[in-house]
Design an enzyme around this catalytic site. Structure first.
Site, short mmCIF file in Angstrom:
data_model
loop_
_atom_site.label_atom_id
_atom_site.label_comp_id
_atom_site.label_asym_id
_atom_site.label_seq_id
_atom_site.Cartn_x
_atom_site.Cartn_y
_atom_site.Cartn_z
CE LYS A 125 44.29 34.04 38.17
NZ LYS A 125 43.45 34.88 39.06
CG ASP A 143 41.03 29.96 41.28
OD1 ASP A 143 41.31 29.09 42.13
OD2 ASP A 143 39.97 29.95 40.64
#
Length: 230
Positions: A125, A143
């Site tokens: 991420k 996310d």
């Protein structure tokens, strides 16, 4: 038309609508140098971006460069960043990350995805966020907002694992759209398609194409459950 083609069409519609709704959406972490974004991303785990933006002001004032922060002890870093939660592990990762940037990369953030993943505290991420925001390269940032919304909309089918969601979205989202698309999902997830309250579907720009309302796989499954319960 097969399922993947339908999802690609849905993805393009979602992208265009979110563009109109959030034309200026971008990263909500404040930074003026790439290494500062790297620090802020680590602090943002289980913490709001708004709080991180406040806390890092003191951190960067005391340690204004990669080299300065690399010289700080994890304990000194933790003392400043503990309001973000998980202070011990975050401080340890930030310390290790800055030391690696100093010692192996000349104080600069590498623009290679695999090299970013070698940095302490940097997962897929975070690496995708850096690739998209700093280097303007294709990126999918999975996310919690991205995972929740893409499942609700019907772009992915009951997938919760971040990497699997990322891989599924790479097949649907045009590469040049990925980074901004994910930023817009964050804004939409905070303001409309919320997690801790009932989503505000009545004012959602995606209501008529969203899987939650019968379009896409999630909606179809809910529809079948309703039919079976009659």
């Amino acid at each position: 038309m097969d399922a993947e083609m339908k999802k690609k069409e849905l993805a393009l519609q979602v992208i265009e609508r979110l563009k109109k709704e959030y034309p200026d959406a971008g990263c909500s972490l404040d930074y003026d140098e790439a290494w500062k974004l790297l620090v802020s991303v680590r602090l943002a785990a289980q913490c709001t971006d708004a709080r991180v933006n406040v806390v890092v002001q003191g951190l960067f004032e005391k340690y204004p460069s990669v080299e300065a922060l690399a010289e700080a002890t994890p304990e000194e870093i933790e003392e400043i960043v503990k309001p973000c939660g998980l202070g011990h592990s975050k401080a340890r990762d930030i310390s290790g990350c800055m030391k690696m940037l100093r010692d192996e990369f000349g104080g600069r953030i590498p623009c290679d995805f695999d090299a970013l993943l070698r940095l302490p505290g940097v997962g897929r991420k975070s690496a995708n966020l850096i690739m998209g925001d700093v280097f303007q390269k294709p990126a999918i940032v999975t996310d919690t907002h991205c995972i929740r919304l893409t499942n609700r909309i019907g772009l992915v089918d009951q997938i919760k694992e971040p990497k699997k969601v990322e891989m599924a979205l790479w097949k649907l989202i045009p590469p040049e759209e990925g980074s901004d698309f994910c930023h817009r999902l964050v804004f939409h997830g905070r303001e409309v398609c919320t997690a801790r309250t009932t989503p505000y579907c009545d004012r959602c720009c995606l209501e008529d194409i969203c899987g939650k309302h019968g379009v896409g796989e999630e909606g179809k499954k809910k529809g079948k459950k309703k039919e079976n319960s009659k």
